[in-house]
Design a protein around this motif. Structure first.
Motif, PDB file in Angstrom:
ATOM      1  N   GLU A  68      59.243 -28.875  30.973  1.00 59.41           N
ATOM      2  CA  GLU A  68      58.519 -27.615  31.133  1.00 59.41           C
ATOM      3  C   GLU A  68      57.363 -27.501  30.157  1.00 59.41           C
ATOM      4  OE1 GLU A  68      61.505 -24.590  30.802  1.00 59.41           O
ATOM      5  OE2 GLU A  68      62.324 -25.010  32.796  1.00 59.41           O
ATOM      6  N   MET A  69      57.565 -27.954  28.923  1.00 54.47           N
ATOM      7  CA  MET A  69      56.488 -27.893  27.941  1.00 54.47           C
ATOM      8  C   MET A  69      55.348 -28.840  28.328  1.00 54.47           C
ATOM      9  SD  MET A  69      58.717 -27.522  24.446  1.00 54.47           S
ATOM     10  CE  MET A  69      57.395 -27.067  23.350  1.00 54.47           C
ATOM     11  N   LEU A  70      55.677 -29.987  28.878  1.00 54.72           N
ATOM     12  CA  LEU A  70      54.632 -30.895  29.357  1.00 54.72           C
ATOM     13  C   LEU A  70      53.865 -30.269  30.518  1.00 54.72           C
ATOM     14  CD1 LEU A  70      56.353 -34.384  29.219  1.00 54.72           C
ATOM     15  CD2 LEU A  70      54.355 -33.646  27.921  1.00 54.72           C
ATOM     16  N   GLN A  71      54.567 -29.559  31.394  1.00 56.41           N
ATOM     17  CA  GLN A  71      53.908 -28.897  32.516  1.00 56.41           C
ATOM     18  C   GLN A  71      52.995 -27.773  32.048  1.00 56.41           C
ATOM     19  OE1 GLN A  71      54.032 -30.070  35.679  1.00 56.41           O
ATOM     20  NE2 GLN A  71      55.223 -31.682  34.726  1.00 56.41           N
ATOM     21  N   GLN A  72      53.304 -27.186  30.894  1.00 52.91           N
ATOM     22  CA  GLN A  72      52.470 -26.133  30.322  1.00 52.91           C
ATOM     23  C   GLN A  72      51.252 -26.700  29.604  1.00 52.91           C
ATOM     24  OE1 GLN A  72      55.134 -24.029  27.733  1.00 52.91           O
ATOM     25  NE2 GLN A  72      56.353 -23.210  29.426  1.00 52.91           N
ATOM     26  N   GLY A  73      51.168 -28.032  29.506  1.00 55.25           N
ATOM     27  CA  GLY A  73      50.016 -28.659  28.880  1.00 55.25           C
ATOM     28  C   GLY A  73      50.165 -28.939  27.401  1.00 55.25           C
ATOM     29  N   LYS A  74      51.377 -28.831  26.875  1.00 48.59           N
ATOM     30  CA  LYS A  74      51.596 -29.101  25.446  1.00 48.59           C
ATOM     31  C   LYS A  74      51.531 -30.601  25.191  1.00 48.59           C
ATOM     32  CE  LYS A  74      53.488 -24.871  24.532  1.00 48.59           C
ATOM     33  NZ  LYS A  74      53.864 -24.015  23.523  1.00 48.59           N
ATOM     34  N   SER A  75      51.079 -30.953  23.999  1.00 47.23           N
ATOM     35  CA  SER A  75      50.971 -32.365  23.633  1.00 47.23           C
ATOM     36  C   SER A  75      52.305 -32.874  23.080  1.00 47.23           C
ATOM     37  CB  SER A  75      49.877 -32.554  22.579  1.00 47.23           C
ATOM     38  OG  SER A  75      50.291 -31.990  21.347  1.00 47.23           O
ATOM     39  N   LYS A  76      52.371 -34.173  22.911  1.00 43.09           N
ATOM     40  CA  LYS A  76      53.583 -34.796  22.362  1.00 43.09           C
ATOM     41  C   LYS A  76      53.878 -34.243  20.972  1.00 43.09           C
ATOM     42  CE  LYS A  76      55.384 -39.228  20.897  1.00 43.09           C
ATOM     43  NZ  LYS A  76      55.131 -40.649  20.724  1.00 43.09           N
ATOM     44  N   GLN A  77      52.842 -34.115  20.153  1.00 46.05           N
ATOM     45  CA  GLN A  77      53.034 -33.605  18.789  1.00 46.05           C
ATOM     46  C   GLN A  77      53.499 -32.152  18.798  1.00 46.05           C
ATOM     47  OE1 GLN A  77      53.267 -35.341  16.206  1.00 46.05           O
ATOM     48  NE2 GLN A  77      52.516 -37.219  17.128  1.00 46.05           N
ATOM     49  N   ASP A  78      52.968 -31.341  19.728  1.00 42.29           N
ATOM     50  CA  ASP A  78      53.414 -29.944  19.827  1.00 42.29           C
ATOM     51  C   ASP A  78      54.899 -29.866  20.166  1.00 42.29           C
ATOM     52  OD1 ASP A  78      50.843 -29.054  19.330  1.00 42.29           O
ATOM     53  OD2 ASP A  78      50.342 -28.800  21.456  1.00 42.29           O
ATOM     54  N   ILE A  79      55.334 -30.709  21.091  1.00 42.75           N
ATOM     55  CA  ILE A  79      56.737 -30.701  21.514  1.00 42.75           C
ATOM     56  C   ILE A  79      57.641 -31.179  20.383  1.00 42.75           C
ATOM     57  CG2 ILE A  79      58.388 -31.691  23.136  1.00 42.75           C
ATOM     58  CD1 ILE A  79      56.049 -31.757  25.169  1.00 42.75           C
ATOM     59  N   LEU A  80      57.231 -32.256  19.698  1.00 41.90           N
ATOM     60  CA  LEU A  80      58.020 -32.748  18.563  1.00 41.90           C
ATOM     61  C   LEU A  80      58.101 -31.701  17.461  1.00 41.90           C
ATOM     62  CD1 LEU A  80      56.888 -36.477  18.297  1.00 41.90           C
ATOM     63  CD2 LEU A  80      59.122 -35.619  19.013  1.00 41.90           C
ATOM     64  N   GLN A  81      56.988 -31.009  17.209  1.00 45.17           N
ATOM     65  CA  GLN A  81      56.972 -29.964  16.181  1.00 45.17           C
ATOM     66  C   GLN A  81      57.900 -28.814  16.572  1.00 45.17           C
ATOM     67  OE1 GLN A  81      55.370 -30.188  13.172  1.00 45.17           O
ATOM     68  NE2 GLN A  81      56.586 -28.374  12.701  1.00 45.17           N
ATOM     69  N   PHE A  82      57.866 -28.411  17.837  1.00 46.27           N
ATOM     70  CA  PHE A  82      58.750 -27.345  18.314  1.00 46.27           C
ATOM     71  C   PHE A  82      60.216 -27.741  18.143  1.00 46.27           C
ATOM     72  CE2 PHE A  82      61.392 -25.726  21.793  1.00 46.27           C
ATOM     73  CZ  PHE A  82      61.289 -24.356  21.567  1.00 46.27           C
ATOM     74  N   MET A  83      60.548 -28.964  18.520  1.00 49.93           N
ATOM     75  CA  MET A  83      61.945 -29.420  18.431  1.00 49.93           C
ATOM     76  C   MET A  83      62.408 -29.499  16.979  1.00 49.93           C
ATOM     77  SD  MET A  83      63.256 -29.790  21.378  1.00 49.93           S
ATOM     78  CE  MET A  83      62.837 -29.981  23.082  1.00 49.93           C
TER      79      MET A  83
END
Length: 120
Positions: A68-83
């Motif tokens: 879902e985060m990838l579908q929202q246009g978030k980058s790999k670094q944004d997703i790793l930071q969120f996790m």
């Protein structure tokens, strides 16, 4: 009689159903990022499996959240930071070397040295 035995054996045999993620990606790059992320994030239930390898419900939820985060246009670094903000450095399969994770990186070396000292 043979049919009865066959039905009995089939009913007693364990049936395993594997749920497959059927996800649609906009482009191959997005799918590559998804596969990379699911192999870099640790399953918090299994602890020695990635979320891509785990069949735990939490791992499925984390895979869905990454998608879902990838579908929202978030980058790999944004997703790793969120996790890591949400679950800490433990969610990373290869946590960075810093003060909090120093024991994870230096602990095995310390045990190896103590074992060698004990043997000698």
């Amino acid at each position: 009689m043979k049919r009865f035995i066959m039905v009995l054996l089939l009913s007693l045999s364990p049936i395993t159903v594997f749920a497959l993620d059927t996800l649609q990606f906009a482009n191959p790059e997005q799918q590559a990022v998804y596969e990379t992320l699911t192999s870099e994030l640790r399953c918090l239930v299994c602890q020695n499996q990635t979320i891509g390898d785990s069949n735990a419900e939490l791992a499925a939820d984390l895979r869905r959240q990454v998608y879902e985060m990838l579908q929202q246009g978030k980058s790999k670094q944004d997703i790793l930071q969120f996790m890591t903000d949400r679950y800490g450095d433990f969610v990373l399969y290869n946590p960075p070397l810093k003060a909090k994770t120093g024991l994870l990186w230096l602990g095995p070396v310390a045990f190896l040295v103590m074992g060698l000292i004990a043997v000698v």
